[in-house]
Design a protein around this motif. Structure first.
Motif, PDB file in Angstrom:
ATOM      1  N   ASP A 110      -8.104 -15.513  82.814  1.00  0.00           N
ATOM      2  CA  ASP A 110      -8.459 -16.333  81.660  1.00  0.00           C
ATOM      3  C   ASP A 110      -8.299 -17.790  82.072  1.00  0.00           C
ATOM      4  O   ASP A 110      -7.256 -18.173  82.624  1.00  0.00           O
ATOM      5  N   LEU A 111      -9.299 -18.607  81.830  1.00  0.00           N
ATOM      6  CA  LEU A 111      -9.216 -20.011  82.233  1.00  0.00           C
ATOM      7  C   LEU A 111      -8.247 -20.811  81.380  1.00  0.00           C
ATOM      8  O   LEU A 111      -7.607 -21.729  81.857  1.00  0.00           O
ATOM      9  N   GLY A 148      -6.096 -21.362  84.368  1.00  0.00           N
ATOM     10  CA  GLY A 148      -6.717 -20.306  85.155  1.00  0.00           C
ATOM     11  C   GLY A 148      -7.467 -20.855  86.358  1.00  0.00           C
ATOM     12  O   GLY A 148      -7.472 -20.250  87.436  1.00  0.00           O
ATOM     13  N   LEU A 149      -8.086 -22.018  86.201  1.00  0.00           N
ATOM     14  CA  LEU A 149      -8.798 -22.649  87.311  1.00  0.00           C
ATOM     15  C   LEU A 149      -7.832 -23.027  88.437  1.00  0.00           C
ATOM     16  O   LEU A 149      -8.126 -22.826  89.622  1.00  0.00           O
ATOM     17  N   ILE A 156      -6.955 -19.855  90.298  1.00  0.00           N
ATOM     18  CA  ILE A 156      -8.032 -19.459  91.209  1.00  0.00           C
ATOM     19  C   ILE A 156      -8.001 -20.322  92.469  1.00  0.00           C
ATOM     20  O   ILE A 156      -8.117 -19.817  93.582  1.00  0.00           O
ATOM     21  N   VAL A 171     -13.881 -14.460  85.996  1.00  0.00           N
ATOM     22  CA  VAL A 171     -13.389 -15.484  85.083  1.00  0.00           C
ATOM     23  C   VAL A 171     -13.699 -15.073  83.650  1.00  0.00           C
ATOM     24  O   VAL A 171     -14.832 -14.710  83.328  1.00  0.00           O
ATOM     25  N   THR A 192     -13.042 -16.335  79.489  1.00  0.00           N
ATOM     26  CA  THR A 192     -12.580 -17.412  78.611  1.00  0.00           C
ATOM     27  C   THR A 192     -13.242 -17.282  77.251  1.00  0.00           C
ATOM     28  O   THR A 192     -14.324 -16.735  77.129  1.00  0.00           O
TER      29      THR A 192
END
Length: 95
Positions: free
Chosen positions: A57-58, A65-66, A69, A85, A87
């Motif tokens: 989940d971003l 979440g970014l 990653i 991804v 969201t």
């Protein structure tokens, strides 16, 4: 045959429940839920058998979440690890 392992990162209880309900009908899938990106990354580094995929989940508190990653992709060991991804935030709010 071993089960497919999915790491699922989300902090929203409703979204976690929905994801687990969506995957529970598959006998060959094991979902490991994380509510903290830091914890998931630490566990990824420690385990021998990587998951078959990671769902992220971003929109997460503390570490987005970014960022999770990006941190995963730093390690050569995780280069081929599929990351999906998720969201509920509109696309304009991400970029």
């Amino acid at each position: 045959m071993s089960k497919l392992r999915i790491f699922y990162l989300d902090d929203d209880k409703d979204d976690i429940e929905l994801f687990l309900e969506a995957t529970e009908s598959f006998d060959n899938v094991q979902v490991i839920v994380y509510t903290s990106g830091d914890t998931m990354i630490k566990n990824l580094q420690l385990i021998k058998r990587l998951p078959n995929a990671v769902f992220v989940d971003l929109h997460m508190p503390r570490v987005s979440g970014l960022e999770v990653i990006r941190e995963i992709r730093v390690y050569d060991r995780f280069t081929d690890l599929p990351i999906v991804v998720l969201t509920t935030v509109g696309f304009d709010n991400i970029v």
